[in-house]
Design a protein around this motif. Structure first.
Motif, PDB file in Angstrom:
ATOM      1  N   ALA A 137       0.822  -1.203   0.000  1.00  0.00           N
ATOM      2  CA  ALA A 137       0.000   0.000   0.000  1.00  0.00           C
ATOM      3  C   ALA A 137       0.863   1.263   0.000  1.00  0.00           C
ATOM      4  N   VAL A 138       1.981   1.226   0.716  1.00  0.00           N
ATOM      5  CA  VAL A 138       2.860   2.393   0.781  1.00  0.00           C
ATOM      6  C   VAL A 138       3.622   2.585  -0.527  1.00  0.00           C
ATOM      7  N   ARG A 139       4.182   1.499  -1.052  1.00  0.00           N
ATOM      8  CA  ARG A 139       5.049   1.601  -2.232  1.00  0.00           C
ATOM      9  C   ARG A 139       4.282   1.537  -3.548  1.00  0.00           C
ATOM     10  N   ALA A 185       4.532   8.704   0.080  1.00  0.00           N
ATOM     11  CA  ALA A 185       4.245   9.615  -1.030  1.00  0.00           C
ATOM     12  C   ALA A 185       2.946   9.180  -1.681  1.00  0.00           C
ATOM     13  N   LYS A 186       2.009  10.117  -1.862  1.00  0.00           N
ATOM     14  CA  LYS A 186       0.755   9.797  -2.540  1.00  0.00           C
ATOM     15  C   LYS A 186       1.000   9.650  -4.044  1.00  0.00           C
ATOM     16  N   ALA A 187       0.096   8.939  -4.708  1.00  0.00           N
ATOM     17  CA  ALA A 187       0.217   8.729  -6.147  1.00  0.00           C
ATOM     18  C   ALA A 187       0.256  10.069  -6.871  1.00  0.00           C
ATOM     19  N   GLY A 188       1.237  10.238  -7.751  1.00  0.00           N
ATOM     20  CA  GLY A 188       1.368  11.460  -8.528  1.00  0.00           C
ATOM     21  C   GLY A 188       2.030  12.605  -7.780  1.00  0.00           C
ATOM     22  N   SER A 189       2.477  12.362  -6.554  1.00  0.00           N
ATOM     23  CA  SER A 189       3.111  13.429  -5.766  1.00  0.00           C
ATOM     24  C   SER A 189       4.588  13.110  -5.562  1.00  0.00           C
ATOM     25  N   ILE A 232      -2.474  -1.131  -7.317  1.00  0.00           N
ATOM     26  CA  ILE A 232      -2.543  -0.430  -6.032  1.00  0.00           C
ATOM     27  C   ILE A 232      -1.635   0.802  -6.123  1.00  0.00           C
ATOM     28  N   PRO A 233      -2.183   2.017  -6.154  1.00  0.00           N
ATOM     29  CA  PRO A 233      -1.338   3.213  -6.236  1.00  0.00           C
ATOM     30  C   PRO A 233      -0.504   3.375  -4.967  1.00  0.00           C
ATOM     31  N   GLN A 234       0.679   3.953  -5.104  1.00  0.00           N
ATOM     32  CA  GLN A 234       1.489   4.199  -3.917  1.00  0.00           C
ATOM     33  C   GLN A 234       0.756   5.172  -2.991  1.00  0.00           C
ATOM     34  N   GLY A 235       0.881   4.898  -1.704  1.00  0.00           N
ATOM     35  CA  GLY A 235       0.227   5.759  -0.721  1.00  0.00           C
ATOM     36  C   GLY A 235      -1.225   5.409  -0.455  1.00  0.00           C
ATOM     37  N   THR A 236      -1.700   4.252  -0.948  1.00  0.00           N
ATOM     38  CA  THR A 236      -3.089   3.860  -0.730  1.00  0.00           C
ATOM     39  C   THR A 236      -3.370   3.716   0.769  1.00  0.00           C
ATOM     40  N   GLU A 237      -4.505   4.255   1.215  1.00  0.00           N
ATOM     41  CA  GLU A 237      -4.854   4.242   2.639  1.00  0.00           C
ATOM     42  C   GLU A 237      -5.834   3.128   2.961  1.00  0.00           C
TER      43      GLU A 237
END
Length: 317
Positions: free
Chosen positions: A151-153, A266-270, A171-176
Motif C-alpha cells: 500500500a505504501v510503495r 508519497a501519494k500517487a502522482g506526488s 494499487i497506487p502508492q500511498g493507498t490508505e
C-alpha cells in the motif's frame, strides 16, 4: 436500502468530511459480506453503505443531495411538472438515448424512469428493455486486503471475481486503509447496449510488525541500549525503503522522537513524501551483570536524580 445516506452511515447532516470517512471505514469492516459470511443482511448493508459514501464523500454531490436535486441513490429527482412536459423537456435526465419520438407512450416513458432509478439494485442484461432504452450497468463492489508495504510503495495484484474470472488491480502508492479504488468499465453489464458499470474495490491494509502509519508519516519504535542512550552513537533504523543510518544524541531518553525527513509515504502522482518518526526505547540486556550493577549502585550514591518530581507536582495541582 435507506434513501438517506446520512442515516446509512449513522451521521448527522452537519458531519465533517473526516467524520464521513471514519464512519465509512468502520462500517466497511463490520458489514462486508466476505468478512461476515454468516450474516445474510451484510450484503444489503454493504451496498447501502457504499452508495451513501459515494454521495457524501464528494462535496459537490453532497451539496446536490442536500439541495434535493438527487435522491439517496444518486439519481436525479424529476422536476414537478406534468409528465408529458417532463418527458419532452430538453434537460430531462431520463430522456432515452434513442428517444420515443413525439408519439411515445407515457406509460413506456415512466416505466423506463423507474427502471433507471432502480438499476443500482440489480444486474441483468438489456433484453427486457424495449423502446431503444440503454443505460450503464450497476457498479460492482469488492474488498481487497493489501500488505502494508504494498500500500505504501504501490503494487499490482489480482482478485478473483464471483464467476471465477481474475481482475488485475493496480494499487497506487500511498493507498490508505479503507480507500476505494475505481476500475472503469469492470462492473456489471449495461442495459440495452449501454456501457458496463465500474468495479469499486475497498482496500483493507493489513498491519505491519514494525511500521505504523499516521497520515503520510511512518512511525517506528526503535530499541537502543543503555550505553547508546548515555553516550550517543550511530545505529541502523528500518524505513519503508530499507535501513538507513540514524544518529542517537547523547543522553537520549525512552519516548524521545527523532525525525527522518522524506522517509514517509508519497501519494500517487506526488513527489512530496511524509517523514518517518522514530520513537526511542531504551532496552536493557537480557542479563544485567555484576559490573553494571556495581557501577550504577555507586553512581546513584553521588548523583541523586528523580525524573518524577514534576509529574507528581502536576498531579497535585
Amino acid at each position: 436500502m435507506p434513501d438517506d445516506p446520512y442515516k446509512a452511515l449513522g451521521l448527522k447532516k452537519t458531519a465533517t468530511t473526516d467524520e464521513i470517512k471514519k464512519a465509512y471505514r468502520k462500517l466497511v469492516r463490520t458489514s462486508h459480506p466476505d468478512l461476515h459470511p454468516d450474516d445474510p443482511a451484510a450484503e444489503a448493508r454493504f451496498k447501502s453503505i457504499g452508495t451513501a459514501y459515494d454521495i457524501l464523500k464528494d462535496p459537490e454531490t453532497r451539496a446536490r443531495y442536500d439541495a434535493g436535486e438527487i435522491d439517496g441513490l444518486g439519481a436525479e429527482r424529476p422536476k414537478r411538472e406534468y409528465y408529458r412536459d417532463f418527458a419532452n423537456a430538453s434537460d430531462n435526465v431520463y430522456q432515452q438515448r434513442h428517444g420515443y419520438g413525439s408519439q411515445g407512450d407515457p406509460g413506456d416513458i415512466f416505466a423506463d424512469i423507474l427502471r433507471n432509478r432502480a438499476r443500482g439494485a440489480g444486474g441483468g442484461g438489456g433484453g427486457g428493455f424495449g423502446g431503444g432504452f440503454s443505460a450503464p450497468g450497476p457498479d460492482a463492489r469488492y474488498t481487497l486486503e493489501v500488505a502494508f508495504l504494498d500500500a505504501v510503495r504501490g503494487a499490482e495484484t489480482r482478485i478473483t471475481l464471483p464467476d471465477g474470472q481474475g481482475l488485475a488491480v493496480k494499487i497506487p502508492q500511498g493507498t490508505e486503509d479503507g480507500q476505494t479504488l475505481r476500475l472503469r468499465g469492470k462492473g456489471q453489464p449495461g442495459f440495452g447496449g449501454g456501457p458496463a458499470g465500474d468495479a469499486l474495490i475497498t482496500v483493507t491494509v493489513s498491519a505491519h510488525p514494525v511500521f505504523r502509519r499516521e497520515g503520510d508519516d511512518i512511525l517506528v519504535t526503535l530499541p537502543i541500549t543503555i550505553d547508546e542512550a548515555v553516550l550517543g552513537g550511530k545505529v541502523s533504523a528500518p524505513t519503508v525503503d530499507g535501513p538507513v543510518g540514524l544518529t542517537i544524541p547523547k543522553g537520549a531518553s525512552s519516548g524521545q522522537t527523532l525525525r527522518l525527513r522524506g522517509r514517509g509515504v508519497a501519494k500517487a502522482g506526488s513527489k512530496t513524501k511524509g517523514d518517518q518518526r522514530v520513537e526511542l526505547k531504551i532496552v536493557l540486556p537480557p542479563e544485567v551483570d555484576a559490573s553494571l550493577s556495581d557501577f550504577l549502585a555507586e553512581w546513584r550514591k553521588t548523583h541523586p536524580y528523580d525524573p518524577r518530581v514534576d509529574l507528581l507536582k502536576g498531579a497535585a495541582t
